[in-house]
Write an enzyme that holds these catalytic residues in place. Structure first.
Site, short mmCIF file in Angstrom:
data_model
loop_
_atom_site.label_atom_id
_atom_site.label_comp_id
_atom_site.label_asym_id
_atom_site.label_seq_id
_atom_site.Cartn_x
_atom_site.Cartn_y
_atom_site.Cartn_z
N GLY A 1 0.80 -1.21 0.00
CA GLY A 1 0.00 0.00 0.00
C GLY A 1 0.84 1.26 0.00
O GLY A 1 0.46 2.27 0.59
N ALA A 2 1.96 1.24 -0.71
CA ALA A 2 2.92 2.35 -0.63
C ALA A 2 2.64 3.44 -1.65
O ALA A 2 3.47 4.34 -1.81
CB ALA A 2 4.34 1.81 -0.83
N ASN A 3 1.51 3.40 -2.31
CA ASN A 3 1.21 4.44 -3.28
C ASN A 3 0.61 5.69 -2.65
O ASN A 3 0.48 6.73 -3.29
CB ASN A 3 0.25 3.92 -4.36
CG ASN A 3 -1.06 3.44 -3.79
OD1 ASN A 3 -1.11 2.37 -3.19
ND2 ASN A 3 -2.13 4.22 -3.93
N SER B 1 -3.97 -0.30 14.55
CA SER B 1 -4.73 0.92 14.82
C SER B 1 -5.17 0.93 16.27
O SER B 1 -5.41 -0.12 16.87
CB SER B 1 -5.96 0.99 13.91
OG SER B 1 -6.86 2.00 14.32
N TYR C 1 -13.83 -3.40 11.06
CA TYR C 1 -12.50 -2.80 11.00
C TYR C 1 -11.73 -3.07 12.28
O TYR C 1 -10.55 -3.47 12.26
CB TYR C 1 -12.62 -1.30 10.76
CG TYR C 1 -11.30 -0.56 10.79
CD1 TYR C 1 -10.37 -0.73 9.79
CD2 TYR C 1 -11.00 0.31 11.84
CE1 TYR C 1 -9.16 -0.04 9.80
CE2 TYR C 1 -9.79 1.00 11.86
CZ TYR C 1 -8.87 0.82 10.84
OH TYR C 1 -7.67 1.49 10.87
N GLY D 1 -0.59 7.80 1.47
CA GLY D 1 -0.63 7.82 2.92
C GLY D 1 0.71 7.55 3.59
O GLY D 1 1.78 7.86 3.07
N ILE D 2 0.62 6.94 4.78
CA ILE D 2 1.84 6.72 5.56
C ILE D 2 2.75 5.70 4.90
O ILE D 2 3.97 5.73 5.09
CB ILE D 2 1.51 6.31 7.01
CG1 ILE D 2 0.77 4.97 7.05
CG2 ILE D 2 0.71 7.40 7.71
CD1 ILE D 2 0.57 4.45 8.47
N GLY D 3 2.20 4.80 4.10
CA GLY D 3 3.04 3.84 3.39
C GLY D 3 3.92 4.52 2.37
O GLY D 3 5.10 4.19 2.22
#
Length: 299
Positions: A21-23, A138, A164, A25-27
């Site tokens: 998920g590095a595209n 989280s 979630y 946000g924090i990633g």
């Protein structure tokens, strides 16, 4: 360590890092920092075009590869394409309170993506990992419960936030059991976890702004959240700081919502070793992926 900034990330030259998920946000932030420090960074993303856009804004050795955590066939294909040692795996990708959905394998979308996809990926890559596995959880885990009778919301009316919270509790139980298993076979690999606090990212971008509740959440994020750069610091801290296996990092400020990262506590449910072992067994059954390491020979 009382403070920690991205400037304290050590040189990573010669190390290989995978960030899911590095595209965005924090990633994206964490991947960019690690690449700038010399690591070879693989952006494991569902959307290759978005991944390429993210990579174009980074300096260093960055590769984009497709990974759909909501499809175990994609997870296996990604793992099969990974050649050579991996120094750091950051299980960052995740979904937060979407409408009811199912993965390609029929799992509830949040549990299937946030937990089962990363569970399978980690175990498939574990023979190649020689440093750390960091899983992003989280503070919402505190409201979570592992419902073994209905993990995938097939019998109960679907409620997005409890689903979630269950997936984020599963992330912490996974980290704890992974740490126990790694220690049990004498592996030098560390399993840690982190949470970003309240970070202004696009994780809630799917929400309908016409809803009063969603508008209130948006206002809360804008008014109190820290930046995505600061939200990535607990992940980086868990990845490179001198912390023990099984530890959990988060912001050190008010209610762990913002502030410099430090080791933080977790709920009683997240410390339940029996539930962690049971969840691991069930996750193996659901994914068909098992812990691959044998005990190290003694010297």
């Amino acid at each position: 360590m009382t403070t920690f900034t991205s400037a304290q990330v050590p040189a990573m030259t010669g190390r290989t890092v995978i960030v899911t998920g590095a595209n965005s946000g924090i990633g994206r932030v964490a991947a960019g920092v690690l690449a700038a420090r010399g690591a070879r960074v693989v952006l494991a993303v569902r959307d290759l075009a978005k991944g390429q856009t993210a990579a174009a804004g980074m300096t260093g050795d960055v590769e984009v590869r497709r990974l759909d955590l909501a499809d175990l066939a994609s997870v296996r294909a990604f793992a099969e394409g990974c050649v050579g040692p991996i120094d750091l795996l950051i299980n960052n990708a995740g979904l937060m309170i979407p409408p009811l959905g199912r993965t390609a394998d029929g799992f509830e979308l949040q549990f299937g993506t946030n937990h089962l996809g990363h569970f399978a990926l980690t175990n498939l890559l574990l023979p190649q990992i020689r440093g750390r596995v960091v899983t992003v959880a989280s503070s919402a885990h505190r409201g979570g419960k592992i419902d073994f009778a209905d993990l995938n919301w097939q019998r109960r009316p679907y409620r997005a936030f409890p689903a979630y919270a269950q997936s984020k509790l599963a992330n912490l139980l996974f980290t704890a059991e992974l740490h126990r298993r790694l220690a049990g076979v004498g592996s030098p690999v560390l399993a840690t976890a982190a949470h970003p606090g309240l970070a202004a990212t696009n994780l809630l971008g799917h929400l309908d702004d016409r809803s009063l509740w969603n508008r209130l959440q948006t206002t809360l994020v804008k008014g109190f959240a820290q930046s995505g750069d600061d939200g990535a610091l607990p992940t980086l801290y868990a990845a490179v700081a001198d912390v023990p296996g099984g530890s959990y990092a988060g912001p050190g400020g008010f209610l762990e919502g913002r502030g410099a990262p430090k080791l933080v506590g977790r709920s009683k449910a997240a410390r339940d070793a029996g539930v962690a072992r049971r969840l691991w067994t069930v996750s193996e059954e659901l994914t068909g992926v098992t812990f691959p390491l044998a005990a190290q020979p003694t010297r």
